[in-house]
Design a protein around this motif. Sequence first.
Motif, PDB file in Angstrom:
ATOM      1  N   SER A 128       0.845  -1.192   0.000  1.00  0.00           N
ATOM      2  CA  SER A 128       0.000   0.000   0.000  1.00  0.00           C
ATOM      3  C   SER A 128       0.882   1.244   0.000  1.00  0.00           C
ATOM      4  O   SER A 128       2.114   1.160   0.086  1.00  0.00           O
ATOM      5  N   GLU A 129       0.258   2.404  -0.092  1.00  0.00           N
ATOM      6  CA  GLU A 129       1.007   3.651   0.034  1.00  0.00           C
ATOM      7  C   GLU A 129       1.479   3.823   1.482  1.00  0.00           C
ATOM      8  O   GLU A 129       0.883   3.283   2.417  1.00  0.00           O
ATOM      9  N   TRP A 130       2.576   4.601   1.660  1.00  0.00           N
ATOM     10  CA  TRP A 130       3.054   4.862   3.012  1.00  0.00           C
ATOM     11  C   TRP A 130       2.042   5.721   3.764  1.00  0.00           C
ATOM     12  O   TRP A 130       1.459   6.646   3.211  1.00  0.00           O
ATOM     13  N   GLY A 131       1.838   5.396   5.041  1.00  0.00           N
ATOM     14  CA  GLY A 131       0.906   6.141   5.865  1.00  0.00           C
ATOM     15  C   GLY A 131       1.510   7.452   6.357  1.00  0.00           C
ATOM     16  O   GLY A 131       2.657   7.790   6.045  1.00  0.00           O
ATOM     17  N   PRO A 132       0.767   8.229   7.155  1.00  0.00           N
ATOM     18  CA  PRO A 132       1.273   9.512   7.659  1.00  0.00           C
ATOM     19  C   PRO A 132       2.437   9.305   8.627  1.00  0.00           C
ATOM     20  O   PRO A 132       2.524   8.299   9.328  1.00  0.00           O
ATOM     21  N   ARG A 146      10.434  16.045  14.899  1.00  0.00           N
ATOM     22  CA  ARG A 146      11.044  16.196  13.580  1.00  0.00           C
ATOM     23  C   ARG A 146      11.230  14.845  12.900  1.00  0.00           C
ATOM     24  O   ARG A 146      11.028  14.701  11.703  1.00  0.00           O
ATOM     25  N   TRP A 147      11.606  13.828  13.663  1.00  0.00           N
ATOM     26  CA  TRP A 147      11.765  12.477  13.125  1.00  0.00           C
ATOM     27  C   TRP A 147      10.663  11.574  13.668  1.00  0.00           C
ATOM     28  O   TRP A 147      10.389  11.560  14.854  1.00  0.00           O
ATOM     29  N   GLY A 148      10.038  10.799  12.768  1.00  0.00           N
ATOM     30  CA  GLY A 148       8.985   9.870  13.164  1.00  0.00           C
ATOM     31  C   GLY A 148       9.044   8.593  12.339  1.00  0.00           C
ATOM     32  O   GLY A 148      10.090   8.252  11.762  1.00  0.00           O
ATOM     33  N   GLU A 149       7.938   7.869  12.259  1.00  0.00           N
ATOM     34  CA  GLU A 149       7.852   6.627  11.482  1.00  0.00           C
ATOM     35  C   GLU A 149       6.605   6.646  10.614  1.00  0.00           C
ATOM     36  O   GLU A 149       5.572   7.196  11.013  1.00  0.00           O
ATOM     37  N   GLU A 150       6.719   6.015   9.439  1.00  0.00           N
ATOM     38  CA  GLU A 150       5.552   5.819   8.567  1.00  0.00           C
ATOM     39  C   GLU A 150       5.476   4.342   8.214  1.00  0.00           C
ATOM     40  O   GLU A 150       6.497   3.647   8.158  1.00  0.00           O
ATOM     41  N   THR A 151       4.269   3.834   7.961  1.00  0.00           N
ATOM     42  CA  THR A 151       4.022   2.393   7.799  1.00  0.00           C
ATOM     43  C   THR A 151       3.281   2.138   6.493  1.00  0.00           C
ATOM     44  O   THR A 151       2.448   2.942   6.066  1.00  0.00           O
ATOM     45  N   ARG A 152       3.585   0.968   5.896  1.00  0.00           N
ATOM     46  CA  ARG A 152       2.809   0.488   4.748  1.00  0.00           C
ATOM     47  C   ARG A 152       2.523  -1.004   4.948  1.00  0.00           C
ATOM     48  O   ARG A 152       3.258  -1.701   5.670  1.00  0.00           O
ATOM     49  N   THR A 153       1.462  -1.533   4.311  1.00  0.00           N
ATOM     50  CA  THR A 153       1.031  -2.925   4.516  1.00  0.00           C
ATOM     51  C   THR A 153       0.699  -3.578   3.181  1.00  0.00           C
ATOM     52  O   THR A 153       0.558  -2.910   2.150  1.00  0.00           O
ATOM     53  N   GLU A 179      11.861   5.386   8.997  1.00  0.00           N
ATOM     54  CA  GLU A 179      11.922   6.719   9.589  1.00  0.00           C
ATOM     55  C   GLU A 179      11.483   7.762   8.570  1.00  0.00           C
ATOM     56  O   GLU A 179      11.673   7.602   7.362  1.00  0.00           O
ATOM     57  N   CYS A 180      10.894   8.822   9.086  1.00  0.00           N
ATOM     58  CA  CYS A 180      10.437   9.894   8.209  1.00  0.00           C
ATOM     59  C   CYS A 180      10.750  11.238   8.871  1.00  0.00           C
ATOM     60  O   CYS A 180      10.836  11.343  10.101  1.00  0.00           O
ATOM     61  N   LEU A 181      10.935  12.256   8.057  1.00  0.00           N
ATOM     62  CA  LEU A 181      11.265  13.595   8.512  1.00  0.00           C
ATOM     63  C   LEU A 181      10.120  14.521   8.140  1.00  0.00           C
ATOM     64  O   LEU A 181       9.665  14.527   6.993  1.00  0.00           O
ATOM     65  N   VAL A 182       9.647  15.293   9.103  1.00  0.00           N
ATOM     66  CA  VAL A 182       8.545  16.227   8.841  1.00  0.00           C
ATOM     67  C   VAL A 182       8.993  17.632   9.230  1.00  0.00           C
ATOM     68  O   VAL A 182       9.938  17.817  10.002  1.00  0.00           O
ATOM     69  N   LYS A 183       8.328  18.630   8.685  1.00  0.00           N
ATOM     70  CA  LYS A 183       8.592  20.010   9.046  1.00  0.00           C
ATOM     71  C   LYS A 183       8.167  20.214  10.495  1.00  0.00           C
ATOM     72  O   LYS A 183       7.032  19.964  10.871  1.00  0.00           O
ATOM     73  N   ARG A 184       9.107  20.680  11.275  1.00  0.00           N
ATOM     74  CA  ARG A 184       8.849  20.777  12.709  1.00  0.00           C
ATOM     75  C   ARG A 184       7.789  21.833  12.989  1.00  0.00           C
ATOM     76  O   ARG A 184       7.860  22.947  12.479  1.00  0.00           O
ATOM     77  N   ARG A 185       6.801  21.444  13.753  1.00  0.00           N
ATOM     78  CA  ARG A 185       5.754  22.380  14.168  1.00  0.00           C
ATOM     79  C   ARG A 185       5.291  21.993  15.567  1.00  0.00           C
ATOM     80  O   ARG A 185       5.300  20.814  15.927  1.00  0.00           O
ATOM     81  N   ARG A 186       4.891  23.009  16.313  1.00  0.00           N
ATOM     82  CA  ARG A 186       4.475  22.781  17.694  1.00  0.00           C
ATOM     83  C   ARG A 186       3.004  22.396  17.749  1.00  0.00           C
ATOM     84  O   ARG A 186       2.185  22.915  17.002  1.00  0.00           O
ATOM     85  N   CYS A 187       2.700  21.485  18.640  1.00  0.00           N
ATOM     86  CA  CYS A 187       1.306  21.077  18.829  1.00  0.00           C
ATOM     87  C   CYS A 187       0.597  22.094  19.722  1.00  0.00           C
ATOM     88  O   CYS A 187       1.197  22.668  20.633  1.00  0.00           O
ATOM     89  N   LYS A 188      -0.634  22.304  19.473  1.00  0.00           N
ATOM     90  CA  LYS A 188      -1.439  23.184  20.322  1.00  0.00           C
ATOM     91  C   LYS A 188      -1.791  22.451  21.598  1.00  0.00           C
ATOM     92  O   LYS A 188      -2.365  21.366  21.558  1.00  0.00           O
ATOM     93  N   PRO A 189      -1.445  23.025  22.757  1.00  0.00           N
ATOM     94  CA  PRO A 189      -1.752  22.317  24.020  1.00  0.00           C
ATOM     95  C   PRO A 189      -3.243  22.229  24.245  1.00  0.00           C
ATOM     96  O   PRO A 189      -4.017  23.054  23.781  1.00  0.00           O
ATOM     97  N   LYS A 190      -3.612  21.250  24.999  1.00  0.00           N
ATOM     98  CA  LYS A 190      -5.045  21.050  25.278  1.00  0.00           C
ATOM     99  C   LYS A 190      -5.608  22.209  26.080  1.00  0.00           C
ATOM    100  O   LYS A 190      -6.745  22.611  25.885  1.00  0.00           O
ATOM    101  N   GLY A 191      -4.767  22.804  27.013  1.00  0.00           N
ATOM    102  CA  GLY A 191      -5.250  23.933  27.810  1.00  0.00           C
ATOM    103  C   GLY A 191      -5.610  25.114  26.938  1.00  0.00           C
ATOM    104  O   GLY A 191      -6.577  25.822  27.171  1.00  0.00           O
TER     105      GLY A 191
END
Length: 316
Positions: A201-205, A216-223, A245-257
Motif C-alpha cells: 500500500s502507500e506509506w501512511g502519515p 522532527r523524526w517519526g515513522e511511517e508504515t505500509r502494509t 523513519e520519516c522527517l517532517v517540518k517541525r511544528r508545535r502542537c497546540k496544548p489542550k489547555g
Amino acid sequence: MQLQLISIVLILHCMEYTNCQHQGSRHRQHKQVTGVSSQGCQGGCQTCSVYNGCLTCKPKLFIHLERDGMRQFGVCLASCPNGFYGTRSPDRNDCIKCGSECDSCFNRNFCLRCRAGSYLHKGKCTESCPDGLVPSDTMKECVPACPADCDSCQNGDVCTRCGPGHFLLHGQCHHVCPDEFEPNDSMECIPTVHCEVGEWSEWGPCSRSGKTCGFRWGEETRTRQVLQNPSPMGTPCPATSEKRECLVKRRRCKPKGQRRGEKKKRFNLQEKENTESRRERKREREKETVDREDSESRNKTEHRPRRDQSRDAGTV
C-alpha cells in the motif's frame, strides 16, 4: 434308326417336364410373396410384409430379425444391437448373432465385451485368466497384476490405493512425495502451495507515539494483504507490514489547555454579544416609554387652551 427316334421322344418329354417344373416354381414363388409390397414400408424398409415386417432394407442399413413368439419380424437399423455384428454384401446387410459368451463382438470369432462371469482376453471370453493376469470386475477383462507397492489397481499398472508407508501420485506409489508435492492424511501426494501476497500500500502519515506534530523524526508504515495461505510444507508468508523513519517540518502542537481557553473565550464573546443585545433592547424599550410619555404630555397641553377659549366665549 429306332434308337434315334426313341432318343428324340425322350428329349421332348424331358423338356416338357422341365418347363412344367419351372412354371410350378414360379407359381409357388408368386404365392410366397403374396402380401409383399414396396409401398408404405416404415423404418428404412425397401420391401416389407404385413406378417414378417421388413424383408429388404434401403442401402447401408442392416436387417435385423427380432423374434415375436413363433415368428420373426424384420427391422432395418443403422447399426446392429448388442450381441450382434454386421456383415455387408452387394445384395444385403445382415445382423449376425455373436457367440453365447459375448455381450458385443466384432465378428463371430472376436469378442469386444463379455457377459457377466466371463473376462475378455485377446478377443475371447474366459471364466479364468491365464498366468500373470488377474480378472478385473470393473473392466470385465484379464489385466496384469498390481505392482508390489499397490493394494489395489486399475488395468494392472494404475494404482488406486497404495500399501502402508507409500503415497499415491498419478496412479503410482512413492516412498516419498517428489518435489513440489507433499503428503496428506489420505496417503496421497498433493501439490505444495506457496504463500502469495499482494502489492504494498502507500506509506501512511508520519507519526510518533500516536501524534503527528511536535517532533522532527517519526515513522511511517505500509502494509500488504495475504492472497494465498501456504500449505504445511509451502513457502511461508513474508512480512505484511513495513516501517521506516520519516522527517517532517517541525511544528508545535497546540496544548489542550489552549484549546479549552479558546473555547472559553468564544463562550465569553458570545455572552458579551448577548449582554449587548439585551442592553440594546432595554434602551429601545426605555426610549419608546419616553416618547410615549412626551406624546401624552403634548396632548394634554393642547387640550387646556381649547377649554379656556370655550369658557371665555360662554361668558361673553
